[in-house]
Design a protein around this motif. Structure first.
Motif, PDB file in Angstrom:
ATOM      1  N   ARG A 189      44.178  55.042   4.324  1.00 26.79           N
ATOM      2  CA  ARG A 189      43.394  56.020   3.556  1.00 26.79           C
ATOM      3  C   ARG A 189      42.542  55.358   2.474  1.00 26.79           C
ATOM      4  N   THR A 190      43.036  54.234   1.912  1.00 31.21           N
ATOM      5  CA  THR A 190      42.237  53.555   0.893  1.00 31.21           C
ATOM      6  C   THR A 190      40.901  53.061   1.438  1.00 31.21           C
ATOM      7  N   ALA A 191      40.848  52.806   2.738  1.00 36.74           N
ATOM      8  CA  ALA A 191      39.589  52.363   3.344  1.00 36.74           C
ATOM      9  C   ALA A 191      38.528  53.448   3.232  1.00 36.74           C
ATOM     10  N   TYR A 192      38.943  54.683   3.377  1.00 35.02           N
ATOM     11  CA  TYR A 192      37.993  55.798   3.309  1.00 35.02           C
ATOM     12  C   TYR A 192      37.724  56.229   1.865  1.00 35.02           C
ATOM     13  N   VAL A 193      38.690  55.970   0.978  1.00 35.79           N
ATOM     14  CA  VAL A 193      38.492  56.280  -0.437  1.00 35.79           C
ATOM     15  C   VAL A 193      37.547  55.263  -1.073  1.00 35.79           C
ATOM     16  N   PHE A 194      37.837  53.979  -0.895  1.00 41.51           N
ATOM     17  CA  PHE A 194      37.056  52.934  -1.548  1.00 41.51           C
ATOM     18  C   PHE A 194      35.903  52.420  -0.684  1.00 41.51           C
ATOM     19  N   GLY A 195      36.124  52.317   0.616  1.00 43.78           N
ATOM     20  CA  GLY A 195      35.068  51.849   1.495  1.00 43.78           C
ATOM     21  C   GLY A 195      33.872  52.784   1.494  1.00 43.78           C
ATOM     22  N   TRP A 196      34.140  54.062   1.316  1.00 43.14           N
ATOM     23  CA  TRP A 196      33.064  55.064   1.295  1.00 43.14           C
ATOM     24  C   TRP A 196      32.643  55.446  -0.124  1.00 43.14           C
ATOM     25  N   ILE A 197      32.926  54.585  -1.104  1.00 44.00           N
ATOM     26  CA  ILE A 197      32.663  54.928  -2.502  1.00 44.00           C
ATOM     27  C   ILE A 197      31.188  55.260  -2.737  1.00 44.00           C
ATOM     28  N   TYR A 198      30.292  54.669  -1.973  1.00 45.13           N
ATOM     29  CA  TYR A 198      28.867  54.967  -2.124  1.00 45.13           C
ATOM     30  C   TYR A 198      28.600  56.443  -1.866  1.00 45.13           C
ATOM     31  N   TRP A 199      29.187  56.983  -0.800  1.00 49.24           N
ATOM     32  CA  TRP A 199      28.958  58.384  -0.449  1.00 49.24           C
ATOM     33  C   TRP A 199      29.731  59.322  -1.374  1.00 49.24           C
ATOM     34  N   TRP A 200      30.968  58.963  -1.727  1.00 48.42           N
ATOM     35  CA  TRP A 200      31.714  59.797  -2.676  1.00 48.42           C
ATOM     36  C   TRP A 200      30.966  59.870  -4.004  1.00 48.42           C
ATOM     37  N   SER A 201      30.385  58.756  -4.415  1.00 48.68           N
ATOM     38  CA  SER A 201      29.693  58.710  -5.707  1.00 48.68           C
ATOM     39  C   SER A 201      28.422  59.544  -5.694  1.00 48.68           C
ATOM     40  N   LYS A 202      27.771  59.621  -4.539  1.00 47.93           N
ATOM     41  CA  LYS A 202      26.573  60.464  -4.451  1.00 47.93           C
ATOM     42  C   LYS A 202      26.932  61.919  -4.708  1.00 47.93           C
ATOM     43  N   ILE A 203      28.121  62.320  -4.235  1.00 48.26           N
ATOM     44  CA  ILE A 203      28.584  63.696  -4.483  1.00 48.26           C
ATOM     45  C   ILE A 203      29.030  63.845  -5.926  1.00 48.26           C
ATOM     46  N   ALA A 204      29.879  62.890  -6.390  1.00 48.13           N
ATOM     47  CA  ALA A 204      30.448  62.984  -7.729  1.00 48.13           C
ATOM     48  C   ALA A 204      29.386  62.940  -8.816  1.00 48.13           C
ATOM     49  N   SER A 205      28.290  62.214  -8.576  1.00 51.31           N
ATOM     50  CA  SER A 205      27.251  62.087  -9.598  1.00 51.31           C
ATOM     51  C   SER A 205      26.549  63.413  -9.867  1.00 51.31           C
ATOM     52  N   LYS A 206      26.675  64.344  -8.935  1.00 52.85           N
ATOM     53  CA  LYS A 206      26.074  65.667  -9.125  1.00 52.85           C
ATOM     54  C   LYS A 206      26.943  66.548 -10.023  1.00 52.85           C
ATOM     55  N   MET A 207      28.220  66.221 -10.115  1.00 50.67           N
ATOM     56  CA  MET A 207      29.140  66.980 -10.973  1.00 50.67           C
ATOM     57  C   MET A 207      30.188  66.018 -11.536  1.00 50.67           C
ATOM     58  N   PRO A 208      29.752  65.070 -12.373  1.00 61.88           N
ATOM     59  CA  PRO A 208      30.656  64.048 -12.887  1.00 61.88           C
ATOM     60  C   PRO A 208      31.818  64.599 -13.696  1.00 61.88           C
TER      61      PRO A 208
END
Length: 537
Positions: A164-183
């Motif tokens: 699961r850490t691979a999808y949490v951290f490996g995909w941090i670019y995409w998660w951050s694109k979402i999170a940056s809209k509602m930090p």
């Protein structure tokens, strides 16, 4: 050389004094022959495996890669240099560069290690590799275990789910694109009592760790607003409608990496200030781009290659025109200087781009040698990021540090231990992370005076320092920013990071509006769920 008669005499003499043939046998008499002790034998013909990385420095051959280690054991040292942090901590051969190299060799041949790319023993040995690339610089034959690990994992997980850490951290670019809209909401999930514990447990994050907070506004949003606020008659350099750069030496692209862009945008703002002070026009591409560095840790190489090809396409005109690119995150610069041409050795623009990407210090030394950096009469300790030391080297960094007038010491440290996602993962990874940091870096930071500047360019390095000491690290861009501000009469005082890290945080002027939108979305979701539930009843 001696003749048959003397050789026979040697043989008779040896039979008298060494009847069991134990002392240095087979050298002068009754020799083993010229081919008996060859490592590979005359019939060596290993299987040829298809790989993502092409290994141009090793005759484009994975087989040559597995033969690279000659067993010197330089990786088994207990201190000094970057290589090998996992061995320094565990003192286990399987967690040394040599041990891992041997297993990869045996994997290829299949006599001892029979599982091939799916072998669990090879996976176990590579698991504690921090992918620091220290071996690529420190090893006498330049073994690059970080790359070998990434290649292995790409095949090991082919057709199966990753942790699961691979999808949490490996995909941090995409998660951050979402999170940056509602930090605010993202930070609430990661830092609120109880809820943060649940979030960490679900993500496989060590409960002892603190997750970095998303900034109120990303650097790219700040830069775009800044460009829009300029006089309308001035041509905008930050939007997607700009004309391709013409190769003017006064233009430079600042690479907005995922971590600084979303978590520490003030670092990139400092980069803008320094580059403009040096006389350059700073360009930040509006398109969302990422070098894909976190993907390599999990062997997600198909995705990583797609992201690099996207960069080569979007920046093709700038690459063709020779516009330099400055990256502030060393691991991202290393992707362009190392992995890019290893994956695409025959791609013309890839070979161009790798020569156009610089660290800040490299850029100032090569493109702005006359830039006068104001003097800083302070002490500093410097921790070099592992990829920086291995791929780009620290020569330019030392030259710029000298120009600042700082009384500095470059610490002889191994990896900080955080190593991207590594130090966040619960269990043995977290334990090794802390022990690696405690070898040298963390004690040195704790012993430093409050006036001493802590300099380290890596995002992970700064996180490790912040979480395990009462200090914060500054990027070289922030150090030069400090010099520029002090030249204007500003005072820094003790704990320089209070002003140039905490005091430089960006404020989102639309924060209230975004909160209202977020609450509206949540309220709509709750209402919608309630209506659906009532209909079912």
């Amino acid at each position: 050389m001696f003749g048959k008669e003397l050789v026979q005499a040697f043989k008779e003499f040896k039979q008298i004094w060494d009847p069991e043939w134990r002392m240095n046998p087979g050298k002068i008499v009754d020799t083993y022959g010229q081919t008996n002790d060859l490592r590979l034998g005359t019939d060596y013909n290993p299987p040829r495996l298809e790989t993502h990385f092409k290994f141009p420095d090793d005759a484009f051959s994975w087989e040559r890669v597995t033969l690279k280690c000659v067993g010197v054991g330089e990786c088994r040292r207990h201190e000094g240099g970057t290589m090998c942090p996992s061995y320094m901590v565990t003192r286990e051969e399987m967690h040394s560069t040599r041990g891992r190299s041997r297993l990869l060799y045996e994997m290829l041949h299949g006599d001892v290690v029979k599982g091939g790319w799916k072998d669990k023993h090879v996976k176990e040995s590579l698991d504690l590799c921090l992918a620091c690339k220290g071996c690529k610089h420190d090893c006498p034959v330049n073994v690059d275990m970080a790359t070998y690990k990434s290649e292995f994992l790409s095949h090991y997980y082919e057709g199966r789910l990753r942790p699961r850490t691979a999808y949490v951290f490996g995909w941090i670019y995409w998660w951050s694109k979402i999170a940056s809209k509602m930090p605010g909401f993202a930070n609430f999930l990661m830092h609120a009592p109880v809820i943060s514990s649940v979030t960490k447990a679900l993500a496989g994050i060590a409960p002892q760790r603190k997750m970095p907070k998303y900034a109120d506004i990303t650097f790219k949003d700040w830069f775009e607003e800044r460009e829009k606020s300029k006089v309308k008659s001035q041509k905008s350099t930050g939007n997607s409608n700009r004309q391709p750069a013409t190769g003017n030496k006064k233009q430079v692209i600042l690479w907005a990496d995922t971590f600084n862009n979303n978590f520490l945008p003030q670092t990139l703002v400092a980069g803008v200030e320094v580059l403009e002070a040096a006389g350059f026009e700073v360009i930040v591409p509006k398109q969302s781009l990422c070098c894909g560095r976190p993907l390599y840790d999990f062997g997600m190489l198909n995705t990583a290659k797609k992201m690099l090809l996207q960069i080569l396409d979007v920046l093709k005109d700038d690459i063709k025109n020779g516009v330099p690119i400055v990256g502030l995150e060393p691991s991202c610069v290393a992707v362009f200087r190392d992995e890019l041409t290893n994956l695409f050795p025959h791609h013309e623009n890839a070979n161009r781009l790798t020569k156009q990407v610089f660290t800040l210090s490299e850029f100032l030394e090569s493109k702005a040698p006359d830039f006068k950096i104001p003097q800083l009469k302070k002490k500093a300790i410097v921790h070099g990021h592992c990829h920086h030391k291995s791929i780009m080297k620290m020569d330019a960094e030392k030259a710029v540090l000298k120009k600042t007038g700082l009384d500095y010491e470059i610490l002889q440290t191994t990896c900080c231990g955080m190593a991207g996602y590594f130090g966040y993962e619960k269990g043995e990874h977290y334990d090794v992370s802390i022990k690696a940091g405690e070898l040298k870096l963390l004690p040195a930071v704790r012993e430093a005076d409050k006036d001493t500047v802590i300099i380290t360019n890596g995002f992970s390095c700064r996180e490790q320092i912040e979480q395990e000491t009462d200090r914060k690290g500054l990027h070289m861009a922030q150090v030069i920013q400090m010099a520029l501000h002090e030249q204007k009469g500003e005072q820094t005082g003790a704990l320089p990071e209070k002003k140039y890290v905490d005091g430089m945080k960006l404020k989102n002027t639309h924060k209230t509006r975004n909160r209202i939108i977020m609450l509206g979305v949540i309220a709509s979701a709750v209402v919608g769920y309630s209506l659906i539930k009532q209909r079912k009843i």
